[in-house]
Write an enzyme that holds these catalytic residues in place. Structure first.
Site, PDB file in Angstrom:
ATOM      1  NE  ARG A   1       1.519  -8.007 -24.752  1.00 50.66           N
ATOM      2  CZ  ARG A   1       1.476  -8.497 -23.508  1.00 50.66           C
ATOM      3  NH1 ARG A   1       0.627  -8.011 -22.636  1.00 50.66           N
ATOM      4  NH2 ARG A   1       2.256  -9.484 -23.147  1.00 50.66           N
ATOM      5  CB  VAL A   2      -4.360  -9.365 -26.497  1.00 53.69           C
ATOM      6  CG1 VAL A   2      -4.993 -10.355 -25.532  1.00 53.69           C
ATOM      7  CG2 VAL A   2      -5.381  -8.311 -26.917  1.00 53.69           C
ATOM      8  N   GLY A   3      -2.134  -9.883 -24.009  1.00 50.29           N
ATOM      9  CA  GLY A   3      -1.240 -10.858 -23.386  1.00 50.29           C
ATOM     10  C   GLY A   3      -1.922 -12.200 -23.172  1.00 50.29           C
ATOM     11  CG  ASP A   4      -0.279 -14.518 -20.043  1.00 48.89           C
ATOM     12  OD1 ASP A   4      -0.076 -13.296 -20.022  1.00 48.89           O
ATOM     13  OD2 ASP A   4      -0.117 -15.239 -19.045  1.00 48.89           O
TER      14      ASP A   4
ATOM     15  CB  THR B   1       2.190 -13.544 -13.318  1.00 51.80           C
ATOM     16  OG1 THR B   1       2.464 -12.145 -13.457  1.00 51.80           O
ATOM     17  CG2 THR B   1       3.215 -14.164 -12.397  1.00 51.80           C
ATOM     18  N   GLY B   2       3.849 -12.954 -15.923  1.00 48.60           N
ATOM     19  CA  GLY B   2       5.128 -12.803 -16.625  1.00 48.60           C
ATOM     20  C   GLY B   2       4.917 -12.531 -18.099  1.00 48.60           C
TER      21      GLY B   2
ATOM     22  CB  THR C   1      -0.751 -10.064 -13.988  1.00 47.23           C
ATOM     23  OG1 THR C   1      -0.494  -9.513 -15.282  1.00 47.23           O
ATOM     24  CG2 THR C   1      -1.781 -11.156 -14.130  1.00 47.23           C
TER      25      THR C   1
ATOM     26  N   GLY D   1       3.724 -12.594 -21.323  1.00 48.49           N
ATOM     27  CA  GLY D   1       2.527 -13.255 -21.830  1.00 48.49           C
ATOM     28  C   GLY D   1       2.728 -13.998 -23.141  1.00 48.49           C
TER      29      GLY D   1
END
Ligand code: ASP
Length: 323
Positions: free
Chosen positions: A212-215, A235-236, A184, A238
């Site tokens: 899948r959706v992250g942060d 980052t990391g 990211t 999510g």
């Protein structure tokens, strides 16, 4: 920079405007892109878009169309952008578009909405004139995916860099065996007028479940800007950032008087309290910039660094960690 050597290092405050910071080593090139805008007295918003576009354009980086695909073989991208007036836009699970960050900005500027996803986001992008790319995996991504398919083991956990070889720090891109499973770029900047903006763009987690959706595209989780206080990006892992609205929390800690580094640390500690013993298995890091132009960051695990550029310096800053 050796992985993990950041445990004792301090990110000293930087004063003066403008300034841009961004996550990981890829941030150095991205900051240069942002600086072309900032040094000409351009806006922080234009700078954070231009900056992360540099990373989106690099074919064999794990951001943009060169990134690792989901477990069904599709590269799906998440991005968000936010200006100094709470205007924000994002896209999630966007396919075959080279610059998700610019589509996110278009969502912000041309629609009454904040977030468009999947086929709808792509339809909007095409209607706005963004070319539809062919959707083929880049050479490295294809190799990594083929490698992953051999076991097809579903491990939705972001790599922890310090447990891996130094190649992870030297070049945050996938290794030939496909082990590197995320990347990211998050960027926050202040312009010559003292206004703040932020951007994040990512392929999320490699070999993730389809959809899948992250942060990163979730405003307040992966990134947040409050022009009275500061701007933050994450980052990391999510999911753990979303659970506690991470970037928003860091801004609120700064509002209470914490420095950027203290605020990032407080948010990371909160994730550790939530995760309890499972915190040792995840990485999350935040970068923050306040209205004074001071910067800071903190991570759960060792191995995280961010890139800074202002009128006087251009360098990587190693980041302290809790574990
Ligand atoms: N935060 C991103 C996600 O969970 C991954 C990353 O930071 O590399 O999608």
């Amino acid at each position: 920079m050796a992985p993990g050597s950041g445990a004792g290092a301090v990110s000293e405050p930087v004063t003066g405007q403008p300034v841009v910071i961004s996550t990981w080593d890829t941030g150095l090139a991205a900051n240069k892109g942002a600086w072309e805008v900032l040094s000409r007295s351009g806006s922080a918003l234009d700078a954070v878009e231009a900056g992360v576009k540099v990373t989106e354009s690099s074919i064999n980086c794990c951001v943009g169309l060169g990134a690792n695909p989901d477990r069904d073989g599709f590269v799906t991208l998440d991005a968000s952008i936010m200006d100094h007036q709470f205007n924000c836009g994002s896209v999630a699970a966007l396919e075959r578009i080279k610059h998700p960050i610019s589509v996110a900005r278009r969502v912000m500027e041309k629609t009454p909405h904040v977030l468009l996803v999947g086929a709808g986001a792509q339809q909007f992008a095409v209607a706005e004139g963004f070319p539809l790319e062919d959707g083929k995996l880049s050479g490295d991504a294809k190799k990594a995916y083929e490698q992953w398919l051999k076991k097809s083991e579903y491990k939705p956990v972001i790599n922890i860099e310090n447990t891996k070889s130094s190649a992870y720090m030297a070049a945050p891109a996938r290794l030939p065996n496909g082990e590197w499973n995320h990347d990211t770029i998050g960027m926050v900047a202040m312009d010559a007028s003292g206004n703040l903006s932020g951007s994040v763009t990512t392929s999320g987690m490699g070999f993730k479940m389809r959809g899948r959706v992250g942060d990163s595209p979730i405003i307040g989780a992966g990134m947040f800007v409050d022009n009275e206080v500061g701007a933050v990006a994450a980052t990391g892992q999510g999911e753990d950032v979303i659970r506690m609205c991470g970037s928003h929390a860091v801004v609120e800690y700064m509002r209470q008087g914490m420095t950027p580094e203290q605020a990032c640390k407080a948010a990371v500690e909160r994730i550790i309290r939530i995760k309890k013993e499972k915190a040792k298995d995840i990485q999350v890091a935040f970068i923050a910039l306040n209205k004074k132009g001071e910067t800071g960051a903190y991570a759960i695990q060792k191995g995280f660094s961010y890139a800074i550029k202002n009128n006087t310096e251009e360098r990587m800053v190693e980041v302290k960690s809790i574990l």
